[in-house]
Design a protein around this motif. Structure first.
Motif, PDB file in Angstrom:
ATOM      1  N   HIS A 318       0.831  -1.206   0.000  1.00 42.53           N
ATOM      2  CA  HIS A 318       0.000   0.000   0.000  1.00 42.53           C
ATOM      3  C   HIS A 318       0.870   1.261   0.000  1.00 42.53           C
ATOM      4  N   SER A 319       1.908   1.282   0.833  1.00 42.48           N
ATOM      5  CA  SER A 319       2.795   2.454   0.896  1.00 42.48           C
ATOM      6  C   SER A 319       3.524   2.657  -0.419  1.00 42.48           C
ATOM      7  N   LEU A 320       3.942   1.574  -1.057  1.00 43.70           N
ATOM      8  CA  LEU A 320       4.618   1.684  -2.344  1.00 43.70           C
ATOM      9  C   LEU A 320       3.668   2.254  -3.401  1.00 43.70           C
ATOM     10  N   THR A 321       2.435   1.796  -3.398  1.00 41.68           N
ATOM     11  CA  THR A 321       1.455   2.319  -4.353  1.00 41.68           C
ATOM     12  C   THR A 321       1.219   3.807  -4.112  1.00 41.68           C
ATOM     13  N   GLN A 322       1.072   4.186  -2.850  1.00 43.38           N
ATOM     14  CA  GLN A 322       0.857   5.596  -2.540  1.00 43.38           C
ATOM     15  C   GLN A 322       2.043   6.440  -2.983  1.00 43.38           C
ATOM     16  N   THR A 323       3.251   5.925  -2.838  1.00 43.91           N
ATOM     17  CA  THR A 323       4.450   6.670  -3.250  1.00 43.91           C
ATOM     18  C   THR A 323       4.505   6.824  -4.761  1.00 43.91           C
ATOM     19  N   LEU A 324       4.202   5.764  -5.483  1.00 41.28           N
ATOM     20  CA  LEU A 324       4.287   5.817  -6.942  1.00 41.28           C
ATOM     21  C   LEU A 324       3.190   6.680  -7.551  1.00 41.28           C
ATOM     22  N   THR A 325       2.105   6.877  -6.839  1.00 39.56           N
ATOM     23  CA  THR A 325       0.974   7.652  -7.393  1.00 39.56           C
ATOM     24  C   THR A 325       0.806   8.990  -6.703  1.00 39.56           C
ATOM     25  N   TYR A 326       1.775   9.417  -5.910  1.00 39.03           N
ATOM     26  CA  TYR A 326       1.639  10.659  -5.147  1.00 39.03           C
ATOM     27  C   TYR A 326       1.838  11.874  -6.060  1.00 39.03           C
ATOM     28  N   LYS A 327       0.868  12.741  -6.093  1.00 41.90           N
ATOM     29  CA  LYS A 327       0.913  13.981  -6.876  1.00 41.90           C
ATOM     30  C   LYS A 327       1.377  13.737  -8.313  1.00 41.90           C
ATOM     31  N   PRO A 328       0.550  13.078  -9.115  1.00 41.16           N
ATOM     32  CA  PRO A 328       0.948  12.787 -10.518  1.00 41.16           C
ATOM     33  C   PRO A 328       0.792  14.010 -11.405  1.00 41.16           C
ATOM     34  N   ARG A 329       1.674  14.993 -11.218  1.00 40.43           N
ATOM     35  CA  ARG A 329       1.545  16.254 -11.960  1.00 40.43           C
ATOM     36  C   ARG A 329       2.226  16.217 -13.313  1.00 40.43           C
ATOM     37  N   LEU A 330       3.237  15.392 -13.463  1.00 37.57           N
ATOM     38  CA  LEU A 330       4.015  15.392 -14.701  1.00 37.57           C
ATOM     39  C   LEU A 330       3.355  14.505 -15.746  1.00 37.57           C
ATOM     40  N   LYS A 331       3.331  14.995 -16.979  1.00 35.84           N
ATOM     41  CA  LYS A 331       2.820  14.214 -18.085  1.00 35.84           C
ATOM     42  C   LYS A 331       3.923  13.297 -18.621  1.00 35.84           C
ATOM     43  N   VAL A 332       3.520  12.417 -19.537  1.00 35.72           N
ATOM     44  CA  VAL A 332       4.497  11.515 -20.141  1.00 35.72           C
ATOM     45  C   VAL A 332       5.538  12.310 -20.920  1.00 35.72           C
ATOM     46  N   SER A 333       5.086  13.389 -21.584  1.00 38.20           N
ATOM     47  CA  SER A 333       6.041  14.213 -22.341  1.00 38.20           C
ATOM     48  C   SER A 333       7.071  14.841 -21.421  1.00 38.20           C
ATOM     49  N   ASP A 334       6.650  15.224 -20.211  1.00 30.88           N
ATOM     50  CA  ASP A 334       7.609  15.766 -19.239  1.00 30.88           C
ATOM     51  C   ASP A 334       8.601  14.690 -18.808  1.00 30.88           C
ATOM     52  N   ALA A 335       8.098  13.483 -18.608  1.00 31.77           N
ATOM     53  CA  ALA A 335       8.997  12.390 -18.207  1.00 31.77           C
ATOM     54  C   ALA A 335      10.035  12.118 -19.285  1.00 31.77           C
ATOM     55  N   ILE A 336       9.634  12.170 -20.544  1.00 29.40           N
ATOM     56  CA  ILE A 336      10.573  11.940 -21.640  1.00 29.40           C
ATOM     57  C   ILE A 336      11.663  13.000 -21.630  1.00 29.40           C
ATOM     58  N   THR A 337      11.262  14.238 -21.382  1.00 26.90           N
ATOM     59  CA  THR A 337      12.219  15.347 -21.416  1.00 26.90           C
ATOM     60  C   THR A 337      13.136  15.357 -20.202  1.00 26.90           C
ATOM     61  N   LEU A 338      12.587  15.059 -19.021  1.00 25.08           N
ATOM     62  CA  LEU A 338      13.332  15.233 -17.768  1.00 25.08           C
ATOM     63  C   LEU A 338      13.954  13.956 -17.245  1.00 25.08           C
ATOM     64  N   GLN A 339      13.812  12.861 -17.984  1.00 23.41           N
ATOM     65  CA  GLN A 339      14.233  11.558 -17.462  1.00 23.41           C
ATOM     66  C   GLN A 339      15.710  11.514 -17.113  1.00 23.41           C
ATOM     67  N   ASN A 340      16.532  12.237 -17.847  1.00 29.66           N
ATOM     68  CA  ASN A 340      17.975  12.235 -17.573  1.00 29.66           C
ATOM     69  C   ASN A 340      18.305  12.734 -16.174  1.00 29.66           C
ATOM     70  N   GLU A 341      17.394  13.543 -15.583  1.00 26.02           N
ATOM     71  CA  GLU A 341      17.652  14.108 -14.258  1.00 26.02           C
ATOM     72  C   GLU A 341      17.161  13.207 -13.134  1.00 26.02           C
ATOM     73  N   TRP A 342      16.604  12.034 -13.465  1.00 28.56           N
ATOM     74  CA  TRP A 342      15.996  11.173 -12.452  1.00 28.56           C
ATOM     75  C   TRP A 342      16.756   9.870 -12.271  1.00 28.56           C
ATOM     76  N   THR A 343      18.029   9.867 -12.505  1.00 36.14           N
ATOM     77  CA  THR A 343      18.810   8.660 -12.294  1.00 36.14           C
ATOM     78  C   THR A 343      19.019   8.437 -10.801  1.00 36.14           C
ATOM     79  N   PHE A 344      19.540   7.262 -10.481  1.00 40.46           N
ATOM     80  CA  PHE A 344      19.751   6.928  -9.069  1.00 40.46           C
ATOM     81  C   PHE A 344      20.725   7.913  -8.417  1.00 40.46           C
ATOM     82  N   ALA A 345      21.768   8.282  -9.153  1.00 45.02           N
ATOM     83  CA  ALA A 345      22.776   9.179  -8.575  1.00 45.02           C
ATOM     84  C   ALA A 345      22.212  10.564  -8.288  1.00 45.02           C
TER      85      ALA A 345
END
Length: 1447
Positions: A318-345
């Motif tokens: 339940h906590s994992l689901t809540q974390t993955l769905t928390y404030k879904p403000r970004l669109k898929v197009s935003d994810a494509i553009t900003l994905q380089n900034e979301w690496t583990f490091a």
């Protein structure tokens, strides 16, 4: 005895603790317990009270019982005995006192326990006031609390206390219960936390806040026990919440379901609190530490003690689901553009820690399956989803194959059902894996080739699948980072030959996007992982990396790699222009062939290297070997900096004792060493180069600065050594050769110029006399070699064009303060003296004396030395001119001489004075003014009085009489004033100059007020001289001033553009500031004809109509200051006439007709102007009232006010525009629906009198002006007011065609004067106002408008004019705030609605309202702009033709 009285402390000789301790010495048996109990009860009944009893029980527990050392068995027995005895004693005493008080024993027990609890916790409250707030008890308080709770538990076992009542009373006193207290009540089985959750309705509000506070609080470092207890409290509370919230029950009751939802909600609130800290980057240390502590609670070992494994898994899922769905403000197009900034490091450490904790109890397959389920059923937070995937890949090695399986399932599902969501999910997950590096997951390029590069790929089964993939990739192009576009181009998906065109369309689109991003596919490396995250590598560096990789592969395999061979065919531009030049970089070839040489030979045998390029490479390698051999012979292996230092020292010795040949040889060696440090290309034509001089931050490395400093120090030392024995003209040409050698290296020269600028402009305070003399001589030689040196372009530009190096460096010498002037004077005196002493004749001296430094002396010496202000023609000075140069040089090298003596010596030198006759060495009056206006008054060398004397001397004695050819004014006062005016305006407008960049605000603290004073003096003198003249009609000072402005405006207006308009407005605002500093009376010309004097306002009216109306803000209204200035000038000039009142009336009558903008401005500001003008008029003419024409303004104001109040007074005998302006001024801001406003309009109905109609039409024009202003600068209040006024006026005027004339600026009419109220650009926008107003009217009013003669013609012309403006981009879009409030419609919307109205009106209009000539005119006008409108008009011309109905 009352209950309160029983709780008071009573002193006793022996306490219960001492009594019990005495009993212990006898070690009573358990069978003696009853007898001991009875004795103790008898003792307590005598004097002991309940509060003291609880306190003493605590003391005995903490002090005495802890000291028993007689064996573990005896100690346990004693503790059990004491606990039993204590509980019995307390219960008995409580029952006894409850009977006495007549209250239930449970009530008394609760009250007594809470009082003791309050007593324990009071210490905490006192500490919190002195220290930071504690969220937990101290160790001593904790011991006392445990004893109290142990006693309470004994009371509970004997039925003497009620837990529920205890909690109710506790909550009544405590707004926010401490979690530690709740934990102890729960752990001692006094009050279960689950009961609290079920019974307390406000538990969510205080429990969430207390959990946050406890997480965010850090115990002191020495309280290790408190830290452990803090975590224990949190884990216990969370265990209860998880158990109650996620434990499955077969048939849960309503209360259980409510409790489950409550616990889930509390846990979610805490999780969201952590996620907010992560997402909002809250950098507060306490918040981050609190979130980290809460994340640690997500530990199976902590929570799993009190809950089952299944329950814990449900909670984590339940906590994992809540974390993955928390404030879904970004669109898929935003994810494509900003994905380089979301690496583990790059992800938040808190977020990755949370994911790690939640993933512990699951397998990787379970986690990925749950991730897929969440993606299919929820809107997700893509940042959290992708960071979660990265965390799995980094921490779990088995995640890679599981992810590949998930990607395969997603792609299969996507192409089976053409599901776009599964496809984009697969791409995002694959790219995220690739971003973590090849050690974690295959790169995106490898995955893409593996998934789509073969004939058996997912998309290869049908054309529909191929189109689906390519359409998807095409839709991604606008959002794709460039590295993925490059992958798709270099490794395209498999496409059958017959469908190749589909792929080429995508490739073309991707290349266009790369071009927009300024990325090149051709510059990509052969072995570059284009899908990797991070900054792109420069093409040269990438090519070098490709060469190293290719050579390494060749060395290990003995064959040319397939990648290189393919590149030589399919990527030939990169292979030839990048790869081969990097491979064939000249070097010293080794004696034994190495791998690189073998690779080159293999490529040559394969015909991959052009023969000419190979030959050039071999020759360059030979030259490199020869150069290295020479360098080795001369310099060995020494550091170039140390070698240069030795070489410069040797050169300094040769300057004094050596010959020319030795110096030339040494300079050659120095040049060679410098070429190693500054690897330039000396064979280039240096004279044609342009060096960029960055004045703010010199771009030089530390090594280069050291070298340049070494060179300059050596030059200064050499000059001092050589000057000890000989003057400059007797020295060898060492200095000229030294500087000439430096000019051969552009990189060195650039560093040298930057360092000189820094020294002269920023570090001049650190320079001593020797430095100044050496730098001055260096500048002289730099100037003498100007033909061989490069030009210098200043950045930011002080001058637009490149200038010689010496002239650029002279700009670094500021003369704004006393200290600046002294340094500049010393440097320039040294430079000019050195230049004069180097040569004996004037023509040769011109080549050695920088004219920019010479001009600075012409400015500084007379300013700082009053004795130098005489002219050369003065008898005393001309006899003192010195011919010999020996004394001049000795004066500058003598350390006992001051700079003043040296400067005075130089000023009297004949060669110095002779240079003043040469045009390029003459300081122009404009240059003198520019220098003077840069001086800061507060830091000037001259006090105010002396500065005034100096400026008056320079203006009236020096430059007024000097011929114009020599930079003076030729005796013309107007020429002098013109220079002053232009200089003042230039200084105000030159905010982009270097000084303005330093002082930020141009003109602040400078000598601008002094120069304005000089201008005022000259203007007064000119006016007095003209008054004393005998001729009547002459050009006055005002005409001259207006002519100066006309010339400035003519030079400014070079083209029709926004920048030109802005420049013109800045110029006019600057001019007005200058004009306000001059006497107003000078602006009105006074003519003397036939013995009488009259006023002439023609030039003033021309000036206002031509220039001032362009700078009005708001449109059509001059500023109050400039309006008052013009009127003061009118009244002041009238007193020169025989009949001042008559002249004022006549002049104002002329202004009312010919200068409407001044008339309207006067009415607008009349309430402020009238007292000022009346006071002035009384002082001038001793009259109590203003002239009749001005007094008429007051009467018009009274009349307008009376209408506004509902009183109908007789209309004053004034012009219609004046009456309309008065009404506009009074009614501006009043509500249009007021009865007085409508009554006034009814009184002024146009059918009553033509004068009324004219007043209303002019009033409509002024209201339309306001409306147009709100269109340009929307404001809610003014927009509503203007619209209402216009609507009411149109309702009155609609049946009369006169109101249409204000929108026809080209037609002659009685309303023609309105075109002179606003600027021409503003008038061009009147069609916009017409169309906007048209759409705001009611349908009834529009029907009346259509019937009005000339309306349809005017409406069509205005629509076409607005359409033309819109197409040319002259109608601005509205700002965001206005569009949000929907105040004003967009121009495009107005055009669309106006066109619909016109088409409907044309089809319904009788033919008699428009003549055939008008129809043809309108049809021709609209043919190109709006063919549909033209077609509608043609229907009216030929009504019988079967045209379509436009309705």
């Amino acid at each position: 005895m009352s209950l309160s009285a029983t709780c008071e402390s009573v002193s006793q000789k022996r306490t219960l603790s001492s009594l019990l301790a005495g009993r212990e010495l006898k070690r009573p048996k358990l069978t003696d317990a009853q007898r001991l109990q009875e004795a103790a009860i008898q003792l307590l009944e005598q004097q002991q009270n309940i509060c003291s009893l609880f306190r003493e029980v605590g003391q005995s527990e903490t002090c005495n019982l802890s000291s028993h050392q007689d064996g573990e068995k005896n100690q346990v027995a004693s503790e059990g005995l004491l606990s039993t005895i204590t509980g019995s004693l307390l219960a008995s005493e409580l029952r006894r006192q409850a009977v006495q008080l007549g209250v239930p024993v449970a009530v008394l027990s609760v009250k007594t326990v809470l009082e003791r609890l309050k007593e324990i916790t009071e210490e905490t409250s006192e500490r919190e006031e002195e220290e930071t707030k504690r969220e937990m008890l101290t160790s001593s308080q904790r011991v006392q609390l445990c004893v109290l709770l142990e006693s309470s538990r004994e009371l509970l076992s004997q039925g003497a206390i009620c837990p529920k009542l205890l909690w109710q009373e506790y909550m009544r006193d405590q707004r926010l219960p401490k979690l530690e207290m709740v934990y102890y009540l729960h752990s001692y089985n006094i009050l279960n936390l689950k009961y609290i959750l079920e019974s307390d309705e406000e538990v969510r509000s205080w429990l969430v806040s207390q959990l946050r506070l406890l997480c965010g609080w850090r115990p002191p470092q020495e309280e290790e026990e408190t830290k452990q207890l803090q975590q224990k409290v949190l884990s216990s509370v969370v265990g209860v919440l998880v158990g109650a919230g996620f434990e499955l029950r077969r048939d849960p009751a309503a209360a259980d379901r409510r409790l489950s939802r409550l616990c889930c909600s509390i846990l979610d609130d805490l999780l969201f609190w952590v996620l907010d800290i992560v997402d909002e980057s809250l950098m507060l240390e306490s918040a981050e530490a609190g979130a980290e502590l809460w994340i640690q609670i997500f530990d199976a070992s902590l929570c799993g003690v009190s809950v089952s494994a299944d329950c814990l898994q449900r909670f984590f899922k339940h906590s994992l689901t809540q974390t993955l769905t928390y404030k879904p403000r970004l669109k898929v197009s935003d994810a494509i553009t900003l994905q380089n900034e979301w690496t583990f490091a790059k992800a938040s450490r808190l977020l990755t820690s949370l994911f790690r904790q939640l993933a512990v109890v699951f397998s990787v397959e379970q986690l990925l399956r749950h991730l897929q389920q969440v993606l299919e059923t929820h809107e997700v937070n893509w940042k959290h989803v992708l960071c979660f995937l990265s965390t799995l890949l980094v921490y779990y090695q088995c995640a890679q194959p599981s992810l590949k399986e998930l990607l395969s399932r997603l792609l299969n599902s996507a192409f089976e059902g053409y599901d776009l969501e599964n496809l984009i999910t697969a791409f995002l997950l694959a790219r995220q894996g690739g971003l973590e590096g090849p050690g974690i997951f295959p790169s995106y390029s490898d995955w893409f080739k593996m998934s789509f590069g073969g004939g058996s790929s997912y998309h290869a089964s049908s054309k529909k699948s191929l189109v689906f993939l390519l359409k998807f990739l095409s839709d991604l192009v606008p959002f794709e980072p460039p590295q993925y576009l490059k992958v798709h181009i270099l490794h395209p998906p498999y496409v059958p030959v017959k469908h190749r065109s589909l792929l080429m369309e995508y490739v073309s689109l991707a290349k266009t996007r790369l071009a927009d991003l300024k990325e090149s596919v051709e510059d990509m490396g052969l072995y570059e992982d284009v899908s990797a995250a991070g900054t792109s590598v420069q093409p040269q560096c990438q090519a070098a990396q490709d060469v190293d990789k290719a050579v390494s592969l060749f060395e290990s395999t003995g064959r040319i790699s397939a990648t290189v061979m393919e590149a030589s065919i399919f990527r030939r531009p990169y292979f030839l222009t990048r790869f081969l030049p990097a491979l064939l970089t000249p070097r010293v070839l080794p004696v034994k062939v190495d791998a690189r040489m073998s690779f080159i030979e293999a490529l040559k045998k394969a015909d991959k290297i052009p023969a000419a390029q190979y030959s050039s490479y071999m020759e360059s390698c030979q030259k490199q070997r020869q150069q290295n051999m020479n360098a080795t012979c001369s310099d060995g292996n020494d550091d170039p900096l140390e070698v240069l230092k030795v070489q410069l020292q040797e050169f300094a010795e040769l300057v004094v004792d050596g010959n020319d040949g030795d110096m030339s040889a040494q300079l050659s060696r120095i040049s060679h060493t410098l070429s190693v440090i500054f690897p330039g290309r000396p064979d280039d034509p240096i004279g044609q180069k342009v060096i960029s001089l960055h004045t703010d931050a010199p771009p030089s490395s530390e090594l280069h600065v050291k070298v340049v400093n070494m060179i300059l120090r050596n030059f200064c030392q050499c000059l001092l050594n050589s000057s000890k024995s000989n003057p400059p003209n007797k020295q060898s040409p060492w200095a000229s050769r030294f500087v000439s050698a430096l000019l051969g290296n552009t990189q060195l020269l650039s560093s040298l110029i930057h360092r000189l600028w820094d020294l002269l402009h920023n570090q001049w305070l650190s320079l001593n006399a020797a430095h100044i003399l050496g730098l001055a001589a260096f500048l002289v030689h730099l100037y003498s070699l100007v033909s061989r040196g490069p030009l210098v372009q200043l950045v930011l530009p002080i001058r637009l064009e490149p200038v010689p190096a010496e002239e650029a460096l002279s700009l670094a010498l500021s003369c704004s303060t006393h200290a600046n002037m002294l340094f500049c004077a010393r440097l320039c005196v040294a430079a000019v003296c050195y230049g004069i002493c180097r040569e004996d004749s004037l023509p040769q001296q011109q080549d050695c004396i920088p004219h920019s430094l010479y001009k600075k002396l012409l400015y500084l010496i007379p300013r700082l030395l009053p004795e130098a202000r005489g002219t050369v023609a003065d008898a005393g000075l001309s006899e003192q001119l010195e011919e010999k140069q020996t004394g001049l040089w000795s004066s500058i090298t003598d350390s006992n001489n001051t700079w003043r003596k040296t400067a005075w010596h130089l000023w009297r030198n004949a060669a110095f004075q002779q240079l003043r006759q040469i045009p390029q060495y003459q300081l122009l009056f404009s240059e003198w003014l520019a220098n003077e206006l840069r001086v800061l008054r507060s830091e000037d060398a001259l006090p105010d009085a002396e500065r005034q004397e100096y400026q008056q001397w320079a203006c009236m004695e020096l430059y007024l009489t000097r011929p114009e050819k020599q930079g003076g004014c030729g005796g013309d006062m107007k020429n002098l004033c013109s220079h002053l005016l232009n200089a003042i305006m230039d200084q105000q407008l030159s905010w982009q100059s270097l000084e303005a960049q330093q002082h930020r605000v141009p003109g602040r603290g400078t000598c601008l007020p002094d120069i304005l004073s000089r201008l005022q003096e000259l203007v007064y003198e000119m006016d007095m001289m003209e008054r004393s003249g005998s001729h009547g009609s002459r050009a006055g000072v005002g005409d001259f001033l207006f002519e100066v402005l006309f010339q400035r405006c003519s030079s400014t207006v070079t083209s029709q553009s926004i920048s030109t308009d802005v420049s013109l407005q800045r110029l006019l605002h600057t001019w007005n500031r200058v004009l306000l500093a001059l006497p107003a009376v000078l602006l009105i010309k006074v003519n003397t004809d036939g013995g009488g004097t009259t006023l002439s306002c023609n030039r003033l009216i021309e000036h206002i109509n031509q220039h001032q109306r362009k700078a009005c803000s708001p449109a059509g209204v001059l500023s109050c200051k400039i309006t008052a200035h013009f009127l003061r000038g009118l009244l002041g000039a009238s007193v020169r006439c025989g009949q001042p009142t008559y002249e004022v009336n006549k002049a104002w009558s002329q202004i009312s007709v010919q200068c409407p903008v001044l008339l309207i401005s006067t009415v607008h500001w009349w309430q402020r102007l009238r007292p000022v003008l009346l006071s002035l008029w009384r002082r001038l003419c001793d009259e109590q009232t203003l002239p009749e024409q001005l007094q008429l303004l007051t009467e018009c104001q009274h009349w307008a006010c009376s209408l506004e109040k509902g009183q109908l007074l007789q209309m004053p005998p004034a012009a219609a525009l004046l009456l309309a302006a008065s009404l506009h001024r009074v009614w501006r801001g009043c509500e249009a629906n007021k009865p007085s406003f409508k009554a006034a309009l009814n009184f002024l109905r146009p059918d009553r009198d033509s004068k009324y109609r004219q007043v209303l039409v002019f009033l409509l024009f002024l209201c339309v002006n306001d409306h147009l202003t709100t269109l340009l600068y929307p404001q809610e209040r003014s927009y509503e007011e203007g619209r209402a006024l216009c609507t009411e006026l149109l309702a009155v005027l609609m049946d009369s065609p006169d109101w249409l004339l204000i929108f026809k600026s080209s037609e002659q009419s009685i309303y023609q004067s309105v075109t002179m109220v606003t600027s021409d650009d503003f008038t061009k926008l009147m069609p916009w106002a017409f169309c906007s107003l048209l759409l705001l009217q009611s349908a009834e009013l529009l029907q009346r408008a259509v019937r009005c003669p000339g309306f349809l013609h005017t409406a069509i012309v205005c629509y076409l004019s607005m359409l033309q403006l819109f197409l040319e981009g002259n109608t601005q879009s509205l700002d965001t705030e206005s569009s949000k409030k929907q105040l004003v419609a967009e121009p495009s919307h107005i055009l669309g609605r106006t066109k619909q109205f016109l088409l409907r009106a044309i089809s319904q209009t009788p033919l008699t309202l428009l003549s055939s000539g008008q129809l043809r005119q309108l049809e021709s006008l609209s043919a190109e702009l709006d063919p549909e409108l033209a077609a509608a008009l043609s229907v009216q011309l030929e009504p019988s033709s079967p045209e379509m109905d436009f309705l």
